[in-house]
Every structure is written in structure tokens, then in C-alpha cells.
Motif scaffolding. Sequence first.
Motif, PDB file in Angstrom:
ATOM      1  N   PHE A 171       0.830  -1.206   0.000  1.00 27.62           N
ATOM      2  CA  PHE A 171       0.000   0.000   0.000  1.00 27.62           C
ATOM      3  C   PHE A 171       0.864   1.255   0.000  1.00 27.62           C
ATOM      4  O   PHE A 171       1.840   1.352   0.745  1.00 27.62           O
ATOM      5  CB  PHE A 171      -0.903   0.005   1.239  1.00 27.62           C
ATOM      6  N   ARG A 172       0.471   2.214  -0.834  1.00 28.71           N
ATOM      7  CA  ARG A 172       1.144   3.513  -0.855  1.00 28.71           C
ATOM      8  C   ARG A 172       0.061   4.595  -0.903  1.00 28.71           C
ATOM      9  O   ARG A 172      -0.646   4.720  -1.899  1.00 28.71           O
ATOM     10  CB  ARG A 172       2.081   3.634  -2.066  1.00 28.71           C
ATOM     11  N   PHE A 173      -0.054   5.334   0.172  1.00 32.82           N
ATOM     12  CA  PHE A 173      -1.046   6.400   0.256  1.00 32.82           C
ATOM     13  C   PHE A 173      -0.700   7.483  -0.758  1.00 32.82           C
ATOM     14  O   PHE A 173       0.422   7.987  -0.800  1.00 32.82           O
ATOM     15  CB  PHE A 173      -1.041   6.983   1.666  1.00 32.82           C
ATOM     16  N   HIS A 174      -1.671   7.857  -1.587  1.00 32.65           N
ATOM     17  CA  HIS A 174      -1.430   8.930  -2.548  1.00 32.65           C
ATOM     18  C   HIS A 174      -2.755   9.552  -2.977  1.00 32.65           C
ATOM     19  O   HIS A 174      -3.748   8.855  -3.162  1.00 32.65           O
ATOM     20  CB  HIS A 174      -0.660   8.425  -3.773  1.00 32.65           C
ATOM     21  N   MET A 175      -2.743  10.867  -3.110  1.00 35.78           N
ATOM     22  CA  MET A 175      -3.892  11.629  -3.579  1.00 35.78           C
ATOM     23  C   MET A 175      -3.498  12.226  -4.929  1.00 35.78           C
ATOM     24  O   MET A 175      -2.780  13.227  -5.009  1.00 35.78           O
ATOM     25  CB  MET A 175      -4.271  12.705  -2.567  1.00 35.78           C
ATOM     26  N   THR A 176      -3.959  11.601  -5.987  1.00 37.39           N
ATOM     27  CA  THR A 176      -3.445  11.849  -7.324  1.00 37.39           C
ATOM     28  C   THR A 176      -3.876  13.204  -7.868  1.00 37.39           C
ATOM     29  O   THR A 176      -5.040  13.592  -7.756  1.00 37.39           O
ATOM     30  CB  THR A 176      -3.915  10.731  -8.270  1.00 37.39           C
ATOM     31  N   LEU A 177      -2.932  13.882  -8.514  1.00 37.45           N
ATOM     32  CA  LEU A 177      -3.182  15.199  -9.106  1.00 37.45           C
ATOM     33  C   LEU A 177      -3.040  15.217 -10.622  1.00 37.45           C
ATOM     34  O   LEU A 177      -3.569  16.123 -11.280  1.00 37.45           O
ATOM     35  CB  LEU A 177      -2.214  16.229  -8.504  1.00 37.45           C
ATOM     36  N   THR A 178      -2.302  14.270 -11.192  1.00 42.61           N
ATOM     37  CA  THR A 178      -2.111  14.226 -12.646  1.00 42.61           C
ATOM     38  C   THR A 178      -2.113  12.781 -13.108  1.00 42.61           C
ATOM     39  O   THR A 178      -1.996  11.851 -12.310  1.00 42.61           O
ATOM     40  CB  THR A 178      -0.764  14.843 -13.084  1.00 42.61           C
ATOM     41  N   GLY A 179      -2.203  12.615 -14.424  1.00 42.86           N
ATOM     42  CA  GLY A 179      -1.926  11.323 -15.016  1.00 42.86           C
ATOM     43  C   GLY A 179      -0.431  11.081 -15.078  1.00 42.86           C
ATOM     44  O   GLY A 179       0.373  11.892 -14.613  1.00 42.86           O
ATOM     45  N   ARG A 180      -0.037   9.953 -15.661  1.00 46.41           N
ATOM     46  CA  ARG A 180       1.387   9.649 -15.784  1.00 46.41           C
ATOM     47  C   ARG A 180       2.050  10.583 -16.792  1.00 46.41           C
ATOM     48  O   ARG A 180       1.522  10.821 -17.873  1.00 46.41           O
ATOM     49  CB  ARG A 180       1.584   8.188 -16.206  1.00 46.41           C
ATOM     50  N   LEU A 181       3.229  11.068 -16.418  1.00 43.63           N
ATOM     51  CA  LEU A 181       3.972  12.008 -17.239  1.00 43.63           C
ATOM     52  C   LEU A 181       5.402  11.515 -17.394  1.00 43.63           C
ATOM     53  O   LEU A 181       5.980  10.955 -16.456  1.00 43.63           O
ATOM     54  CB  LEU A 181       3.994  13.401 -16.588  1.00 43.63           C
ATOM     55  N   ASP A 182       5.979  11.732 -18.569  1.00 46.64           N
ATOM     56  CA  ASP A 182       7.387  11.385 -18.717  1.00 46.64           C
ATOM     57  C   ASP A 182       8.222  12.364 -17.895  1.00 46.64           C
ATOM     58  O   ASP A 182       7.777  13.474 -17.576  1.00 46.64           O
ATOM     59  CB  ASP A 182       7.802  11.408 -20.185  1.00 46.64           C
ATOM     60  N   PRO A 183       9.455  11.979 -17.515  1.00 49.72           N
ATOM     61  CA  PRO A 183      10.238  12.798 -16.589  1.00 49.72           C
ATOM     62  C   PRO A 183      10.435  14.237 -17.039  1.00 49.72           C
ATOM     63  O   PRO A 183      10.351  15.166 -16.227  1.00 49.72           O
ATOM     64  CB  PRO A 183      11.571  12.048 -16.504  1.00 49.72           C
ATOM     65  N   ALA A 184      10.692  14.463 -18.320  1.00 49.00           N
ATOM     66  CA  ALA A 184      10.937  15.827 -18.786  1.00 49.00           C
ATOM     67  C   ALA A 184       9.702  16.699 -18.626  1.00 49.00           C
ATOM     68  O   ALA A 184       9.785  17.885 -18.297  1.00 49.00           O
ATOM     69  CB  ALA A 184      11.378  15.805 -20.243  1.00 49.00           C
ATOM     70  N   ARG A 185       8.547  16.111 -18.837  1.00 47.28           N
ATOM     71  CA  ARG A 185       7.290  16.856 -18.699  1.00 47.28           C
ATOM     72  C   ARG A 185       6.896  16.981 -17.235  1.00 47.28           C
ATOM     73  O   ARG A 185       6.276  17.959 -16.826  1.00 47.28           O
ATOM     74  CB  ARG A 185       6.206  16.108 -19.476  1.00 47.28           C
ATOM     75  N   ARG A 186       7.273  15.987 -16.440  1.00 51.19           N
ATOM     76  CA  ARG A 186       6.818  15.930 -15.053  1.00 51.19           C
ATOM     77  C   ARG A 186       7.472  16.981 -14.168  1.00 51.19           C
ATOM     78  O   ARG A 186       6.813  17.557 -13.288  1.00 51.19           O
ATOM     79  CB  ARG A 186       7.100  14.529 -14.496  1.00 51.19           C
ATOM     80  N   GLU A 187       8.751  17.245 -14.359  1.00 53.90           N
ATOM     81  CA  GLU A 187       9.476  18.109 -13.434  1.00 53.90           C
ATOM     82  C   GLU A 187       8.900  19.524 -13.345  1.00 53.90           C
ATOM     83  O   GLU A 187       8.691  20.035 -12.246  1.00 53.90           O
ATOM     84  CB  GLU A 187      10.965  18.129 -13.790  1.00 53.90           C
ATOM     85  N   PRO A 188       8.641  20.210 -14.456  1.00 53.77           N
ATOM     86  CA  PRO A 188       8.075  21.556 -14.313  1.00 53.77           C
ATOM     87  C   PRO A 188       6.674  21.548 -13.724  1.00 53.77           C
ATOM     88  O   PRO A 188       6.300  22.476 -12.997  1.00 53.77           O
ATOM     89  CB  PRO A 188       8.080  22.105 -15.746  1.00 53.77           C
ATOM     90  N   VAL A 189       5.894  20.523 -14.024  1.00 50.58           N
ATOM     91  CA  VAL A 189       4.547  20.432 -13.441  1.00 50.58           C
ATOM     92  C   VAL A 189       4.652  20.220 -11.937  1.00 50.58           C
ATOM     93  O   VAL A 189       3.918  20.839 -11.152  1.00 50.58           O
ATOM     94  CB  VAL A 189       3.747  19.291 -14.104  1.00 50.58           C
ATOM     95  N   MET A 190       5.568  19.367 -11.513  1.00 52.26           N
ATOM     96  CA  MET A 190       5.715  19.117 -10.089  1.00 52.26           C
ATOM     97  C   MET A 190       6.175  20.372  -9.354  1.00 52.26           C
ATOM     98  O   MET A 190       5.707  20.655  -8.247  1.00 52.26           O
ATOM     99  CB  MET A 190       6.689  17.967  -9.834  1.00 52.26           C
TER     100      MET A 190
END
Length: 235
Positions: A171-190
Motif C-alpha cells: 500500500f502507498r497512500f497517494h492523492m493523485t493530481l495528474t496522469g502519468r507524465l514522462d520525466p521531462a514533462r513531469r518536473e516543471p509540473v511538479m
Amino acid sequence: MGIYPRYAIYYTPAPGSMLDRFGADLLGYDAYSGGDLPFPGDVTLARPDWQDLTQDPRKYGFHATLKAPMALAPGTTEAELAAACESFAGTARSIPVIEPVVDAISGFIAVVPANPSAELLQFAADVTSEFDSFRAPLTPQDRARRNPEKLTPRQREYLDRWGYPYVTEEFRFHMTLTGRLDPARREPVMAMLRDRFSAIGLQTLAIDRIALFRQDDADSRFRIIRHHVLKPIEE
């Protein structure tokens, strides 16, 4: 073909709380009312594709999974499940408290605990087992959608036993905010989401509620039909 309606038991923040508004506004959906919400203007200005980035989590509303979506077992009813939720919430228990942060998990971005919590693992395991009698067995199609060939042997065992592979120590508690993103796209969004999250000043979060969600059909979003504050152990 899945069986509907489906139900899920999730943690979700108190209606109108800062965390509730943070998540619901970003997803563009309020699971309490079942209504659409406008995205924050600064977010869509920075990310014109924000609607697409949040398409997957929007269907479920802002939540953390405790008992994954399930059809009702034969002979059980929604009213009985709702009553079981009320009874569970009314039983005194230790309330897990976490330090919430925004981070990546399995390629998507979510609110997660900064550190592991044994109390939270136990609480999630309690929910998993407590409500399993209401869960209809997985159909072959439902099982296939979990991609069992990509799971570990232990996760496949949990999928077959509990209808969901990520229980107990998985189990990993998580409250999701986005779909899956590739690393280059994910970093600025995060980076953007971390800035927004820090602005609400939430240092600790008590996992002190459960909500019963319902999905009417495959095209419907999940909506809260009951929610309860957990009863803490009196000290």
C-alpha cells in the motif's frame, strides 16, 4: 464488461477544507457535489494542456484509495455497505497523522506522506479486510485490466485475494493530481504543484475520514454518497 454500479472507500479531505479545495480545483471536479469546477486561471495559463494532464484522476475525484473500486457481492446492498461504513467510522481507533508533500509516484504526481507511517499502513489494511465481504469477485476482464503480467508475484496474490494488488505492505497512500507524465514533462509540473501546495501551509494531515464513493456506469465519475469522521481513541 464491468459490473455497475461500483463503490469505493477512500480518504478524502473535509468538504470546503483547504486541501479539499486544492485538489478539487486542480482536477476541475468536486466529488462532493458531482459538479465541474473551473481550473485555476494561473494553472491553465502556465499549462494550456492541464485538462488533458488531469483527465485520468478527474474521473475518481480527489482522494486516496483505501478500498479500491468494486462491484457489490451478490446478496449485499448499498444500504448495508453505507451502514458498515458508519459503523467502522464510529469504532474508536488510532488516527494516522502524516506530513503531506507533493511528489512523483509511479510516473504521476500526488500528495503523499513525506515519511512511512506504520499506523497508516495498519489503517489501510483494516479497511481492506473490513469491507471485503461486500466485494464481488473480479471478473476476468477486471483482472486483465490490472495487467497482472506486470505485477510481482506478491501483488498478483493480493489481486486475487483482495481484488487489488496494492494492499498491506504494498500500500502507498497517494492523492493523485495528474496522469502519468514522462520525466521531462513531469518536473516543471511538479515544481508548479509544489509551489501551490506550499501556499496552503498544510504541515500535518490527520487521516481522520472515510468516504463512500459510487460510480453509476463506465462513463460516470465517482461521486461521494456518504462521508464520515473517524472516532479517535480517547486519551
